[in-house]
Every structure is written in structure tokens, then in C-alpha cells.
Design a protein around this motif. Structure first.
Motif, PDB file in Angstrom:
ATOM      1  N   GLY A 274       0.803  -1.210   0.000  1.00 41.82           N
ATOM      2  CA  GLY A 274       0.000   0.000   0.000  1.00 41.82           C
ATOM      3  C   GLY A 274       0.839   1.264   0.000  1.00 41.82           C
ATOM      4  O   GLY A 274       1.723   1.440  -0.833  1.00 41.82           O
ATOM      5  N   LYS A 275       0.583   2.145   0.957  1.00 46.32           N
ATOM      6  CA  LYS A 275       1.246   3.444   1.029  1.00 46.32           C
ATOM      7  C   LYS A 275       2.439   3.462   1.982  1.00 46.32           C
ATOM      8  O   LYS A 275       2.896   4.529   2.391  1.00 46.32           O
ATOM      9  N   ALA A 276       2.947   2.309   2.323  1.00 51.66           N
ATOM     10  CA  ALA A 276       4.116   2.254   3.206  1.00 51.66           C
ATOM     11  C   ALA A 276       5.254   3.074   2.627  1.00 51.66           C
ATOM     12  O   ALA A 276       5.517   3.027   1.425  1.00 51.66           O
ATOM     13  N   LYS A 277       5.943   3.813   3.471  1.00 48.08           N
ATOM     14  CA  LYS A 277       7.018   4.696   3.013  1.00 48.08           C
ATOM     15  C   LYS A 277       8.397   4.059   3.124  1.00 48.08           C
ATOM     16  O   LYS A 277       9.288   4.388   2.358  1.00 48.08           O
ATOM     17  N   ARG A 278       8.570   3.165   4.083  1.00 47.80           N
ATOM     18  CA  ARG A 278       9.869   2.531   4.291  1.00 47.80           C
ATOM     19  C   ARG A 278       9.682   1.015   4.191  1.00 47.80           C
ATOM     20  O   ARG A 278       9.049   0.411   5.048  1.00 47.80           O
ATOM     21  N   VAL A 279      10.236   0.446   3.113  1.00 46.92           N
ATOM     22  CA  VAL A 279      10.002  -0.965   2.816  1.00 46.92           C
ATOM     23  C   VAL A 279      11.333  -1.709   2.791  1.00 46.92           C
ATOM     24  O   VAL A 279      12.326  -1.231   2.227  1.00 46.92           O
ATOM     25  N   LEU A 280      11.334  -2.882   3.364  1.00 44.02           N
ATOM     26  CA  LEU A 280      12.493  -3.764   3.362  1.00 44.02           C
ATOM     27  C   LEU A 280      12.178  -4.944   2.455  1.00 44.02           C
ATOM     28  O   LEU A 280      11.167  -5.633   2.643  1.00 44.02           O
ATOM     29  N   ASP A 281      13.024  -5.166   1.447  1.00 41.03           N
ATOM     30  CA  ASP A 281      12.827  -6.272   0.507  1.00 41.03           C
ATOM     31  C   ASP A 281      13.906  -7.315   0.780  1.00 41.03           C
ATOM     32  O   ASP A 281      15.074  -7.106   0.466  1.00 41.03           O
ATOM     33  N   LEU A 282      13.506  -8.438   1.360  1.00 40.93           N
ATOM     34  CA  LEU A 282      14.442  -9.492   1.746  1.00 40.93           C
ATOM     35  C   LEU A 282      14.432 -10.612   0.715  1.00 40.93           C
ATOM     36  O   LEU A 282      13.379 -10.976   0.199  1.00 40.93           O
ATOM     37  N   GLU A 341      16.985  -3.707  13.836  1.00 39.54           N
ATOM     38  CA  GLU A 341      17.146  -3.238  12.467  1.00 39.54           C
ATOM     39  C   GLU A 341      15.802  -3.083  11.759  1.00 39.54           C
ATOM     40  O   GLU A 341      15.713  -2.427  10.720  1.00 39.54           O
ATOM     41  N   LEU A 342      14.765  -3.684  12.316  1.00 38.06           N
ATOM     42  CA  LEU A 342      13.440  -3.650  11.710  1.00 38.06           C
ATOM     43  C   LEU A 342      12.531  -2.611  12.359  1.00 38.06           C
ATOM     44  O   LEU A 342      11.395  -2.416  11.916  1.00 38.06           O
ATOM     45  N   ALA A 343      13.031  -1.927  13.363  1.00 41.52           N
ATOM     46  CA  ALA A 343      12.181  -1.079  14.202  1.00 41.52           C
ATOM     47  C   ALA A 343      11.494   0.051  13.430  1.00 41.52           C
ATOM     48  O   ALA A 343      10.352   0.411  13.719  1.00 41.52           O
ATOM     49  N   LYS A 344      12.158   0.636  12.441  1.00 44.16           N
ATOM     50  CA  LYS A 344      11.598   1.803  11.749  1.00 44.16           C
ATOM     51  C   LYS A 344      11.042   1.454  10.370  1.00 44.16           C
ATOM     52  O   LYS A 344      10.826   2.325   9.532  1.00 44.16           O
ATOM     53  N   ALA A 359      14.472 -18.531  10.079  1.00 44.76           N
ATOM     54  CA  ALA A 359      15.275 -17.676  10.971  1.00 44.76           C
ATOM     55  C   ALA A 359      14.793 -16.235  10.911  1.00 44.76           C
ATOM     56  O   ALA A 359      14.689 -15.556  11.946  1.00 44.76           O
ATOM     57  N   GLN A 360      14.483 -15.737   9.703  1.00 49.39           N
ATOM     58  CA  GLN A 360      14.010 -14.363   9.592  1.00 49.39           C
ATOM     59  C   GLN A 360      12.601 -14.214  10.158  1.00 49.39           C
ATOM     60  O   GLN A 360      12.268 -13.192  10.771  1.00 49.39           O
ATOM     61  N   ALA A 361      11.757 -15.218   9.995  1.00 47.90           N
ATOM     62  CA  ALA A 361      10.410 -15.167  10.563  1.00 47.90           C
ATOM     63  C   ALA A 361      10.470 -15.071  12.084  1.00 47.90           C
ATOM     64  O   ALA A 361       9.671 -14.352  12.706  1.00 47.90           O
ATOM     65  N   GLU A 362      11.409 -15.776  12.683  1.00 53.05           N
ATOM     66  CA  GLU A 362      11.554 -15.716  14.145  1.00 53.05           C
ATOM     67  C   GLU A 362      11.949 -14.323  14.620  1.00 53.05           C
ATOM     68  O   GLU A 362      11.514 -13.860  15.672  1.00 53.05           O
ATOM     69  N   ARG A 363      12.765 -13.625  13.837  1.00 52.78           N
ATOM     70  CA  ARG A 363      13.139 -12.254  14.195  1.00 52.78           C
ATOM     71  C   ARG A 363      11.975 -11.288  13.928  1.00 52.78           C
ATOM     72  O   ARG A 363      11.726 -10.373  14.710  1.00 52.78           O
ATOM     73  N   LEU A 364      11.261 -11.504  12.843  1.00 53.55           N
ATOM     74  CA  LEU A 364      10.100 -10.660  12.564  1.00 53.55           C
ATOM     75  C   LEU A 364       9.028 -10.816  13.635  1.00 53.55           C
ATOM     76  O   LEU A 364       8.299  -9.872  13.946  1.00 53.55           O
ATOM     77  N   ALA A 365       8.941 -12.008  14.197  1.00 52.65           N
ATOM     78  CA  ALA A 365       7.954 -12.263  15.251  1.00 52.65           C
ATOM     79  C   ALA A 365       8.209 -11.421  16.490  1.00 52.65           C
ATOM     80  O   ALA A 365       7.306 -11.235  17.320  1.00 52.65           O
ATOM     81  N   GLU A 366       9.414 -10.885  16.620  1.00 55.98           N
ATOM     82  CA  GLU A 366       9.764 -10.042  17.773  1.00 55.98           C
ATOM     83  C   GLU A 366       9.454  -8.573  17.530  1.00 55.98           C
ATOM     84  O   GLU A 366       9.700  -7.734  18.385  1.00 55.98           O
ATOM     85  N   THR A 367       8.911  -8.238  16.353  1.00 57.70           N
ATOM     86  CA  THR A 367       8.697  -6.851  15.974  1.00 57.70           C
ATOM     87  C   THR A 367       7.207  -6.520  15.888  1.00 57.70           C
ATOM     88  O   THR A 367       6.348  -7.387  16.049  1.00 57.70           O
ATOM     89  N   THR A 368       6.944  -5.246  15.578  1.00 55.98           N
ATOM     90  CA  THR A 368       5.571  -4.802  15.330  1.00 55.98           C
ATOM     91  C   THR A 368       5.455  -4.186  13.938  1.00 55.98           C
ATOM     92  O   THR A 368       4.709  -3.234  13.716  1.00 55.98           O
ATOM     93  N   VAL A 369       6.226  -4.706  12.992  1.00 61.57           N
ATOM     94  CA  VAL A 369       6.115  -4.242  11.608  1.00 61.57           C
ATOM     95  C   VAL A 369       4.656  -4.351  11.159  1.00 61.57           C
ATOM     96  O   VAL A 369       4.018  -5.381  11.364  1.00 61.57           O
TER      97      VAL A 369
END
Length: 424
Positions: A274-282, A341-344, A359-369
Motif C-alpha cells: 500500500g502506502k508504506a514509506k519505508r520498505v524492506l525487501d528481503l 534493524e526492523l524497528a523503523k 530464521a528471519q520469521a523468528e526475528r520478525l515475530a519479535e517486531t511490530t512491523v
């Protein structure tokens, strides 16, 4: 009665209950499921039994209304297509069920599982031929189903028309490399500049053979010829369109199977972000998602293959109207991005290989992205990773299967996760 082949014990009539995830018809027996290639649900078929859980289809006594005539003369021997005998609409429904079953097995509920998107388009834009030298002469083709046997082919009707010259090119190059008689893989990709060929399996070549290969590239009018990723000759830039960008792809680099498939996956990702301004492409590859998202967002692309990121970087800089995509070479299996690193980040896009991104899903699970758009080519590993995210409070809003491998069991998908802050 049909003669039995070695290892077969009897011919019997059975009823096919359903279609398995690998395209086999499944017959329920007292000893467990029996798998019959090229049989369809609802059919009564005659099969030859053997000692294992597989049987050979001998005859179809009562055909399914979904059965159609295969269009390829190699069907039944070549292992590239396993379901040409199944009509397209029921094939798409079956692929949706593969996704449904994978999520159910992992205990994951989705808000919606959409109908399968047909993304075959003009056909496959990349083919990998195999060359073998059983008698000193080159034999070139595809592998048989569940076998190391080679099926020699002269044409592939599921490929884009622009790949019509690919078998001839593969035969010619395999013939030149017959000296060592080593098994050879010949990857041919259709690009805007013509055919891009990467040879693998031979090892280093001497100057004489190198010169012959370069000469053959000219005679065959190849855009580029590479050996194990090393460019032997580039006559025209092998560019592929990704949104508004033109990307000069690296030799042998990953590319979605069809142009229509890439476009469908990218549109689902764009809609999710959508209108997200800061996107991380893994697992960004050469940028099929990043280069499209950069039209409106700041994108940071992470990928383990430096050559792919270089191609992405050049394309982003050369395309008017795009924000520059920042890049990072990183092995996300060993070094997933951490929660700090995912905070913003507003949205994350993942497109991992078949092994998934645990492994990345486990780290994403700790965030509120707020949003995670997960592109997968394996429903089982997607479901495993989805369970991690859902267990941490993410909602799996929607899953859309995408069928760019028509006539084969493979199915892609895009899953959209919303974090707690996005649902407030």
C-alpha cells in the motif's frame, strides 16, 4: 492382459479418490495410499502393482470429465509437465487445495484464501537443458519424471515462443563440449536482447574451446554466453523488464518462471504494501519487487548474491521516477535482520527460496512491523513460517495462490500478514 514390467506383480482395477500434491492420483487401500501417475480423481483405472506404494497406469476405464488430451508429444516421458491431462480450471482449484492443506497441517488460519491466479501467460521464459554423452555423442533434453533418465527433445510447447531456438542452441553447445563427456546443464533465458545462455558442469575450458564457444554464440545469435557464471561473450545486453526498469540480469541469476507470474506476484505485493514509506525487501534478487515499489517508497534490498544486487542498483539509478534503492549483501539464513534493524520499517517483503525463511520469521515475530508480504514457492515452508508469525500475534489476512507453472505441481503464493499496530 498388458504385459507386466520387471518388479510388477499384478494388474487390477481401482478407483481414484483424489489428486496428491505431486500430481499423482491417490487410491485408498487397506495397506495405505497407492499413487498412480496420470490418473485423476473420480476415475476407475487399471493399474500394474509393484512392491511399493506406486502403481503404473495401464488404462483408464472410466475417465474424469476433467481429463483432456495432452498437447505435448513428450508428455508421459518428460518430467517437466505432470498434469497436461487435467483441464486448467480444476488444476487451479487443485493448487488452491494444496495451499489450504499446507496451512491446515500447520494449524494456521487465514482470513481468506483467494482463488488461484492463472499466471502462465506466454509461457516459461527460462529452460534448463541437460546434456549427457552415453556413446560419446551429445544427447540433450529434460529429465524423465522421478528418474535420472534423459528425454531428448526438439521443442518445448510450454515455453515462450521466443525460446523456440533454445533446443537448437543447447544441442550445438553440448556438441562443442563433448570432449570431457561430463554431464552438462544448459540454462537458456529469454531476454529483451535475445537468448542468454549459462553453461554449468564442464569446468574450465582451454583457449581453443573458449574460442569455439564464442564463435558459436555468434552463429546462434545469442545475446550472451557464460560458463559457470563467467561471461565468455556478451553481444547484446540481456535485459529483462521489471516494472518501469530494465535490468541486465547476471548470468544464471534467479528469475520468476514467467513474465506474467512475476507481474502477478508483484501486483499482489504492491497492493499489500500500500502506502508504506519505508520498505524492506528481503531475498530481493535482481529487484522484481524493489524496483516496482521504489516508485513510491524508500526501499532497502537485501540479498546474498552480490551480482543480483549490482544489477538492481544499476537499474534503479537508470530508471527515471524511481527512488534510489539501497542494497545490502547478506546471508539471511545465517544473519537474519534483528528486531532493532526492523524497528523503523513500515513493511517487509520476503521472497525466500524453497527452504523458506524460518530464521528471519523468528526475528520478525519479535517486531511490530505493520505489514509483511511473504512470497513463497513452497506452501509447506510458508505454512511453517506463517505459524511463527501468527503465534506472535500477526494476522494472516489473505493468501493468494499463483500458478505460473501450468501443467506442473508447483504453486507460488503471496501471504499478507498484518501486525497488531496495523489492526488498531
Amino acid at each position: 492382459m498388458t504385459d507386466l514390467l520387471p518388479g510388477e506383480t499384478d494388474v487390477i482395477a481401482v478407483d481414484v479418490a483424489r489428486l496428491g500434491a505431486r500430481g499423482d492420483g491417490i487410491v485408498e487401500t487397506k495397506r495405505g495410499p497407492l499413487y498412480v501417475a496420470y490418473a485423476l480423481p473420480g476415475e476407475r483405472v487399471r493399474v500394474a502393482l509393484c512392491d511399493g506404494d506406486r502403481a503404473r497406469l495401464v488404462a483408464v476405464e472410466t475417465p474424469s470429465p476433467d481429463r483432456i488430451a495432452p498437447f505435448c508429444p513428450y508428455f508421459g516421458t518428460c518430467g517437466g509437465c505432470l498434469t497436461q491431462h487435467l483441464a486448467r480450471a480444476p488444476a487451479r482449484a487443485w493448487k488452491r487445495e494444496i495451499v489450504v492443506d499446507a496451512l491446515a497441517a500447520a494449524g494456521v488460519e487465514a482470513g481468506e484464501i483467494a482463488p488461484t491466479v492463472d499466471a502462465h501467460g506466454a509461457g516459461r521464459r527460462r529452460l534448463t537443458f541437460h546434456a549427457r554423452y552415453p556413446d560419446g555423442k551429445a544427447r540433450v533434453g529434460f529429465m524423465a519424471a522421478r528418474s535420472h533418465d534423459l528425454v531428448a527433445i526438439d521443442a518445448c510447447p510450454v515455453a515462450e515462443p521466443g525460446l523456440a531456438g533454445a533446443p537448437r542452441a543447447a544441442h550445438a553447445l553440448a556438441h562443442l563440449m563433448r570432449g570431457k563427456a561430463k554431464p552438462l546443464d544448459i540454462q537458456v533465458t529469454l531476454t529483451e536482447g535475445g537468448l542468454d545462455v549459462d553453461l554449468r558442469g564442464h569446468g574450465p575450458v582451454d583457449e581453443g574451446l573458449r574460442a569455439k564457444l564464442v564463435g558459436a554464440a555468434g552463429l546462434l545469435d545469442l545475446a550472451r554466453l557464460s560458463l559457470h557464471g563467467e561471461i565468455l561473450v556478451e553481444r547484446r545486453a540481456p535485459r529483462v523488464r521489471m516494472g518501469e526498469a530494465m535490468v541486465a540480469i547476471p548470468p544464471g541469476g534467479f528469475l520468476q518462471a514467467t513474465a506474467a507470474g512475476e507481474a502477478a506476484l508483484a501486483e499482489l505485493v504492491r497492493s499489500a504494501v500500500g502506502k508504506a514509506k519505508r520498505v524492506l525487501d528481503l531475498f530481493a534478487g535482481a529487484g522484481p519487487f524493489a524496483l516496482r515499489l521504489a516508485a513510491r517508497a524508500q526501499v532497502h534490498a537485501v540479498e546474498s548474491e552480490g551480482a543480483a544486487l549490482m544489477a538492481l542498483d544499476r537499474a534503479s539509478r537508470a530508471t527515471p521516477g524511481l527512488r534510489h534503492v539501497t542494497t545490502e549483501v547478506r546471508d539471511l539464513f545465517r544473519r537474519p535482520l534483528l528486531s532493532t534493524e526492523l524497528a523503523k520499517i513500515d513493511a517487509v517483503v520476503l521472497d525466500p527460496p524453497r527452504a523458506g525463511a524460518q530464521a528471519q520469521a523468528e526475528r520478525l515475530a519479535e517486531t511490530t512491523v505493520a505489514t509483511i508480504a511473504y512470497v513463497s514457492c513452497d506452501p509447506a515452508t510458508f505454512a511453517r513460517d506463517a505459524a511463527i508469525l501468527v503465534g506472535a500475534g500477526y494476522a494472516l489476512e489473505r493468501v493468494t495462490p499463483v500458478d505460473q507453472f501450468a501443467h506442473a505441481p508447483h504453486v507460488e503464493l503471496v501471504g499478507v500478514f498484518r501486525g497488531p499496530r496495523a489492526r488498531r
